[in-house]
Scaffold this motif. Structure first.
Motif, PDB file in Angstrom:
ATOM      1  N   VAL A 279       0.878   4.534   6.999  1.00  0.00           N
ATOM      2  CA  VAL A 279       0.848   3.561   5.923  1.00  0.00           C
ATOM      3  C   VAL A 279       2.213   3.512   5.250  1.00  0.00           C
ATOM      4  O   VAL A 279       2.840   4.540   5.005  1.00  0.00           O
ATOM      5  CB  VAL A 279      -0.253   3.894   4.890  1.00  0.00           C
ATOM      6  CG1 VAL A 279      -0.073   5.289   4.298  1.00  0.00           C
ATOM      7  CG2 VAL A 279      -0.289   2.848   3.790  1.00  0.00           C
ATOM      8  N   ASP A 280       2.666   2.293   4.993  1.00  0.00           N
ATOM      9  CA  ASP A 280       3.903   2.068   4.263  1.00  0.00           C
ATOM     10  C   ASP A 280       3.654   2.412   2.799  1.00  0.00           C
ATOM     11  O   ASP A 280       2.802   1.801   2.147  1.00  0.00           O
ATOM     12  CB  ASP A 280       4.317   0.601   4.421  1.00  0.00           C
ATOM     13  CG  ASP A 280       5.650   0.275   3.754  1.00  0.00           C
ATOM     14  OD1 ASP A 280       6.161   1.119   2.995  1.00  0.00           O
ATOM     15  OD2 ASP A 280       6.167  -0.831   3.993  1.00  0.00           O
ATOM     16  N   SER A 281       4.393   3.366   2.263  1.00  0.00           N
ATOM     17  CA  SER A 281       4.167   3.783   0.877  1.00  0.00           C
ATOM     18  C   SER A 281       4.548   2.698  -0.115  1.00  0.00           C
ATOM     19  O   SER A 281       4.161   2.752  -1.288  1.00  0.00           O
ATOM     20  CB  SER A 281       4.955   5.064   0.568  1.00  0.00           C
ATOM     21  OG  SER A 281       6.344   4.848   0.728  1.00  0.00           O
ATOM     22  N   ASN A 282       5.333   1.701   0.340  1.00  0.00           N
ATOM     23  CA  ASN A 282       5.726   0.586  -0.521  1.00  0.00           C
ATOM     24  C   ASN A 282       4.969  -0.685  -0.151  1.00  0.00           C
ATOM     25  O   ASN A 282       5.462  -1.795  -0.377  1.00  0.00           O
ATOM     26  CB  ASN A 282       7.232   0.339  -0.415  1.00  0.00           C
ATOM     27  CG  ASN A 282       8.031   1.529  -0.911  1.00  0.00           C
ATOM     28  OD1 ASN A 282       7.744   2.070  -1.967  1.00  0.00           O
ATOM     29  ND2 ASN A 282       9.022   1.950  -0.143  1.00  0.00           N
ATOM     30  N   ASN A 283       3.781  -0.519   0.411  1.00  0.00           N
ATOM     31  CA  ASN A 283       2.981  -1.647   0.879  1.00  0.00           C
ATOM     32  C   ASN A 283       2.730  -2.654  -0.237  1.00  0.00           C
ATOM     33  O   ASN A 283       2.596  -2.293  -1.404  1.00  0.00           O
ATOM     34  CB  ASN A 283       1.637  -1.122   1.398  1.00  0.00           C
ATOM     35  CG  ASN A 283       1.027  -2.019   2.444  1.00  0.00           C
ATOM     36  OD1 ASN A 283       1.043  -3.232   2.293  1.00  0.00           O
ATOM     37  ND2 ASN A 283       0.493  -1.421   3.496  1.00  0.00           N
ATOM     38  N   THR A 284       2.661  -3.939   0.140  1.00  0.00           N
ATOM     39  CA  THR A 284       2.378  -4.983  -0.848  1.00  0.00           C
ATOM     40  C   THR A 284       0.934  -4.942  -1.316  1.00  0.00           C
ATOM     41  O   THR A 284       0.591  -5.541  -2.328  1.00  0.00           O
ATOM     42  CB  THR A 284       2.678  -6.381  -0.254  1.00  0.00           C
ATOM     43  OG1 THR A 284       1.928  -6.544   0.958  1.00  0.00           O
ATOM     44  CG2 THR A 284       4.149  -6.531   0.043  1.00  0.00           C
TER      45      THR A 284
END
Length: 309
Positions: A279-284
């Protein structure tokens, strides 16, 4: 002194041994399988004669592996340089080849410049520092999340109007592709692709199992998709959620949580030890919180560094 050559599929075992030696020095064990390396070498769009390099020492041992790979027709280029622990000086030569070829790829596809991405284990402080010296800046961070299954997992209750469809039929795959493209449109590093490109790339991967694709329709309308694969089955005995996307108009209704828990139950039913995802920790979207609240824990962090070239 090292001899530089181009990678071939027959080199996969030697490349895997090198990558495993590097991984072990950083995180304590291998983080890929032989099939993962083969998949890299046959990736659509990767030209082994121009986009990859092997470096052998005088005795024939493989000490270095580097590659560049463009993302469709975009200006985004993924890069990697791996050098055997304890070998000095070789990284500079490989990095020069990578940067030169990345610039060529941009020009060949009509771009004035390109954006390079490289993923680096957070534990590899030396490679992080070297990447920074080369002009890369922090882009984002991906967390590897995991949940363990100690037996059967109860399937979640389905929301009203929900139907689920697996990915063997082409019409389901085409709808899944559209949901994926729209659901990930604002994510870091996302590059749109046609259905044919999307299908070709997945079809070329040994870990692909279309029965592990789940398309969710709400009241007959495509709303979300989860794409599972066998990425972590050989080495970790775990299922893998490669993609989880919900269309914007269907968010906030618990569909993402349902699909995640559905994957947990399916992996447990297959006898898998757990489920893994990145998971992208800066996810939108607040995906990290979703995964943590579902019982997943972080087991690794990989930082993506980027440079405009």
């Amino acid at each position: 002194m090292h001899t530089i050559s181009r990678p071939r599929v027959d080199d996969a075992a030697a490349i895997h041994e090198l990558v495993a030696a590097y991984d072990t020095s950083v995180i304590g064990g291998p983080d890929s399988t032989l099939d993962d390396v083969v998949d890299e070498l046959v990736e659509p769009g990767f030209d082994r004669d121009r986009d990859g390099w092997l470096a052998h020492d005088a005795g024939g041992r493989l000490d270095g592996y580097a590659w560049v790979c463009r993302n469709g027709e975009s200006d985004l280029v993924d890069v990697e340089v791996i050098v055997r622990p304890g070998v000095d000086g070789l990284a500079d030569e490989l990095w020069r080849a990578v940067l030169d070829r990345a610039a060529e790829l941009g020009a060949e596809h009509g771009h004035d410049s390109v954006t390079l991405h490289i993923g680096v284990y957070r534990d590899d402080t030396a490679k992080q520092a070297r990447t920074k010296e080369l002009g890369f800046e922090p882009g984002t961070s991906f967390h590897r999340m995991r949940i363990d299954h100690d037996g059967p997992v109860r399937p979640p209750a389905a929301p009203p109007g929900l139907t689920l469809h697996t990915g063997e039929p082409e019409d389901v795959r085409r709808e899944a592709h559209r949901v994926h493209q729209e659901g990930f449109a604002e994510h870091f590093g996302f590059v749109p692709s046609s259905y044919d490109q999307w299908y070709e790339r997945r079809q070329a991967m040994t870990v692909t199992d279309w029965s592990q694709l789940t398309l969710a329709r709400l009241d007959g309308r495509p709303a979300g998709v989860l794409i599972g694969s066998n990425q972590f089955l050989p080495d970790e005995g775990c299922g893998y959620v490669a993609t989880l996307a919900v269309l914007p108009e269907f968010r906030g209704r618990g569909l993402g949580r349902f699909l995640l828990r559905h994957a947990f139950a399916a992996d447990a039913a297959r006898g898998r030890k757990g489920t893994i995802l990145h998971v992208d920790s800066n996810n939108t979207t607040p995906a990290l919180g979703l995964y943590e609240s579902a019982g997943m824990r972080q087991v690794m962090a990989i930082d993506v560094w980027r440079r405009r070239l």
